[in-house]
Design a protein around this motif. Sequence first.
Motif, mmCIF file in Angstrom:
data_model
loop_
_atom_site.group_PDB
_atom_site.id
_atom_site.type_symbol
_atom_site.label_atom_id
_atom_site.label_comp_id
_atom_site.label_asym_id
_atom_site.label_seq_id
_atom_site.Cartn_x
_atom_site.Cartn_y
_atom_site.Cartn_z
ATOM 1 N N LEU A 131 -8.588 -18.491 8.337
ATOM 2 C CA LEU A 131 -9.628 -19.504 8.154
ATOM 3 C C LEU A 131 -11.020 -18.976 8.473
ATOM 4 O O LEU A 131 -11.988 -19.377 7.852
ATOM 5 N N PHE A 132 -11.127 -18.085 9.450
ATOM 6 C CA PHE A 132 -12.475 -17.749 9.928
ATOM 7 C C PHE A 132 -12.919 -16.344 9.592
ATOM 8 O O PHE A 132 -13.948 -15.883 10.081
ATOM 9 N N ASN A 133 -12.124 -15.673 8.810
ATOM 10 C CA ASN A 133 -12.525 -14.322 8.450
ATOM 11 C C ASN A 133 -13.806 -14.304 7.649
ATOM 12 O O ASN A 133 -14.600 -13.368 7.754
ATOM 13 N N ASP A 134 -13.994 -15.330 6.847
ATOM 14 C CA ASP A 134 -15.144 -15.336 5.959
ATOM 15 C C ASP A 134 -16.392 -15.884 6.620
ATOM 16 O O ASP A 134 -17.387 -16.158 5.964
ATOM 17 N N GLY A 135 -16.315 -16.126 7.855
ATOM 18 C CA GLY A 135 -17.505 -16.632 8.531
ATOM 19 C C GLY A 135 -17.221 -17.959 9.217
ATOM 20 O O GLY A 135 -16.079 -18.406 9.263
ATOM 21 N N PRO A 136 -18.215 -18.582 9.765
ATOM 22 C CA PRO A 136 -18.024 -19.836 10.514
ATOM 23 C C PRO A 136 -17.388 -20.896 9.643
ATOM 24 O O PRO A 136 -17.701 -21.001 8.462
ATOM 25 N N ASN A 137 -16.538 -21.669 10.266
ATOM 26 C CA ASN A 137 -15.843 -22.710 9.522
ATOM 27 C C ASN A 137 -15.560 -23.869 10.455
ATOM 28 O O ASN A 137 -15.657 -23.730 11.668
ATOM 29 N N GLN A 138 -15.198 -24.981 9.883
ATOM 30 C CA GLN A 138 -14.904 -26.149 10.706
ATOM 31 C C GLN A 138 -13.514 -26.030 11.314
ATOM 32 O O GLN A 138 -12.629 -25.407 10.750
ATOM 33 N N CYS A 139 -13.342 -26.629 12.480
ATOM 34 C CA CYS A 139 -12.042 -26.609 13.139
ATOM 35 C C CYS A 139 -11.048 -27.377 12.277
ATOM 36 O O CYS A 139 -11.347 -28.481 11.827
ATOM 37 N N PRO A 140 -9.877 -26.800 12.012
ATOM 38 C CA PRO A 140 -8.934 -27.465 11.109
ATOM 39 C C PRO A 140 -8.257 -28.686 11.722
ATOM 40 O O PRO A 140 -7.571 -29.408 11.017
#
Lengths: 362, 427
Positions: free
Chosen positions: A48-57
Amino acid sequence: MARPLDPLGFEDEMCPVCKSRKYLNPDIVFVFNPECYHSMCLNCANRLFNDGPNQCPHAGCNKTLRRKGFRSAFFGDLAVEREVDIRRRVAAVFNQVEDDFETLQDYNNYLQMVEDLTFELVNGTDERRRQAEAQLQAWEAEHRADIERNKKAGREADEISRVRLAAERDAVRQRRIEAIKEAEAEKRERVRSREMELDNLAKGTTAMTAEPATKVQLKRRGQVNRVAETASNPAIATTGMGTGASEVERLSIRGLKEKPKAPAPQGPYDPFGGMDFAPSRYKLHGGLSHPLMEKYRLDRQHVAGGYSFDDFAARALYEAFAGLGVFVEDEKEVGSGIGLSQETSMAAGIAAVVDADKMDLD
Amino acid sequence: MASEDARYRETSQFQAWSFSPAQLAAMREKTNAIARQRIAERMLASASNPPTSNNTSHANTPDPSGHGTPNPTENSTPTLPDFLKPEEEALLVSFYVSELLRAADHLGVPDEVRATATVFFRRFFLTNSIMTYPPQEMILVALFVGSKAEGRFPRIIEFQQKFNTKQDILAGEFLLCQGNRFNFEVRHPFRALMGATMELRSYGDIDEQRIIAAEKRAHEILLFSPLMTDAYFHYTPSQIMFAALSLADRGLAERLIQETFHFVPPTTNNDNTPAVTPLPGLENQGIGRKEGGSKGITTNDERAAIVGPGIRDKVMGTIEACRNMLSTELPERKSHWTSESIFKSQIRPVRKKLTKCRDPDRWNLSELQRQRREAGVRRADSEERPAASNGSKDAAIFGGDLSADAPEKKRRKVDGNGLEDPFGGPL
C-alpha cells in the motif's frame, strides 16, 4: 517479545487488510504506524505505501501514513506500545533531575505535573489530549535550552557509567586471563620439578638436592604471585583513571543548582571540649617517689601488667592540687556559672519531696 | 584559671554536692520542714484508717482524694509527736556516721570505700530526713553501694553473715542511689596526700622521718575528721588534704603552699631582684614549671592569678577554716562517739524521740519496696486495659496481638511523671 499464548485467538493474528492469518502463513510479520497504531501485515504495508503516502486502510481511520513510519511492535498490546511511545516523548521533554530543584517537595510537584500531563495524553478525551499536546509543545519550545542541556548531561552520565563498566569488565577479564596463565605455569613447573626429582632419583643423588628444587619452586610461586599483583594493578589503575576522568567530566556539567558547600574543617574532634590537661601549679618530674610506690616497683605482679608508676604519680599530684583554688563558699554563694543552676536543681529535688503524694516509684 | 581547678569544677562533687554553710543549713531546714509536714499527714491518714484495713499498701498510703474528708473532730485522737529539730537531726546523722565507721572497721573495707560510703550516707540524709528513712539500715546500704562505687563488689552474703540482714540492704540500694542523684564518683583526699608527700620529698631538704610521721597522722585524720564533719560539702579534697597535713605538721603544709604559690609579681620586687632575671632558687624552678606545664600561660597577670601571693593567701585562709572544722573532730574523738555515757546523755534521748516521730510508711525498707512494686504492677495493669482495647483493633487489621507493646507502655509511664526531675520521682 513473548506474546500471550492464544491457541484459538486467530482474530489477533489476522491481517485486517488481506485477511491472511498466522495459521496459514507462519512467516507473517505485523507492523503498525505510530500515527494511528493500526496493525497490518508487512506485505500489505509494503504494497500500500510503496508508492508514497497513503491513507490508513482501516475503516474509519483517515490518517495519512508513510512507509517509513511503520515498525514492528515490541509489546503485544498496541495500547501499551502507544503509551510507551508517549512516555518516551514526554520524558525527553521533561528531563529535569532532582538536583535541579531546591527542595524535594518541588521535585515531587514537578513529577506530579508530568504524570498528569502524560495521563491526559494517554487516556484523555480528544479535547484534553489536544490541550495536553499543546502544553507539551509550548513547554518544549520554551525550555529548549534546558532540555538540551539536561539531555547532554544525561548522555554524559551514561557515557561515564558505560566507560566505567567497560573498564571493570576489562579488569575482570584481565584478571581471569592472568589466573589461567598462572595456573598453567604452575602446572608446568610442577611437572618439570617432578621430572627433575625423578632424574635425581635415577642418578641416585640424596634428598639434599631434592630440597632445593622444591625451594626453588616455592620461590617461583611467590614471584608469580608478585607478578600477578603487578598485573592486576594496571587494571586498578585504569579503573582509577576512569573515575578520575568521570570527576573531570562531572565538573563540566552545567546548569546544576549551587550545592551547599560542606562546612570548613574544624580541626580534630576534642572529646574534652578544649580543656587543658597540662598542670599549672606543679610540675611532673622524675624525682617523685613514695615508699608505697617503691614497694610495688619491685613487685612482679604489679610490674608485669605494665603498671605505670609515672601515671600514678601524675594522678596523685593532680589530686593534691586540683581544686586548691576552688572556693566553694564564694562560688556557691555568688552562684557563679555552674553553681547556681545546680543549686536550683537541687532545690527542685527537695521541693519534689513535697509532692510525695503523687509519688510512685518502682 | 588553673587547669586543675577547671577540671575539678567539672566533677559532680563540685557541681551538685558543694554548698556554702548557709546553703547547707537552709537545705537541712527545708528537708526537716518537709519531712515534718509529710510525716504528720501520713500519721493522720493512717490513724484515720482503722489499722485492721491496712492489709494492702493502698490503705496505708495517703490518698490524695480522700485526704480532705477526715474532719478535725475525727482525727484529733492521735496527737502529733514532737518532731526532731534540724540540729538534732544533724547530731543523729553524725552519730550514725560514727556507727558507719565502726561498721566499716568491722567489715575491714579499704579507705576509699569507707569514705565513699560515708559521703553517700551524708548526701542521702541531706535531702531526706532521718525521720523518713531508717539510718541504721541506710548505713549498711551505704557501705554496700559504696563498695560497688569504688569498684569492689562484695557479696551480699558477707553482709548477711556480719550484720544479719540482707533484704533491707537490697531494698534500700536504689533508694540510696536516687538520694545521691546517681552521682557515684566521690573525690577523696587520700591519693592527694600521697601526691603531697611526693612533692615534699622532691624538695630534698626535709627529713624523711618527719614526712612519714606527718603522712601517717594526716592519713589518720583524713579517715575520721572530714567524714565526721561537713568538710566534703564545703571544701575540695585538696583543701581537706592540706588541712589534715597542717594538723599533722603545720610546717610541712605551709612549706608546700609557699613552694606552690611561689610567683612574685614584678611590681613588688626590689632593686636587687629584677623581674626578668628569676631568682636562682625557687623562681628558677617556677619558670621551669611553667614551660614544662601549661601551654598558653605567659603573662605575669595570669601566672599571678594561678600561683601568685593573692591566691596563696586566700587558699591559706580556706585551708585554715577547713583545719578548724577538722580539729573539732580529731581522731581522738572516736571514743567520744563510742562512750556509753555520752550515748546515754546525748544520743539516747534523741533516739527515743525519733522512734516516736518516724515515718510510718517508709521506715521499713523491704515493706516499702514491696509496696512500690505492687503499685507499679497495678499501674501497669491499669495502663494495659486501654492499650488492650486499642490493640484488639490493630490486631483485627494486622492479624497479630499488638497489645503487648512494651516500649509504648514505658513511654507513657515516663510521660506521666518525672518530667520535672530527670532522676525520677520524689523520694
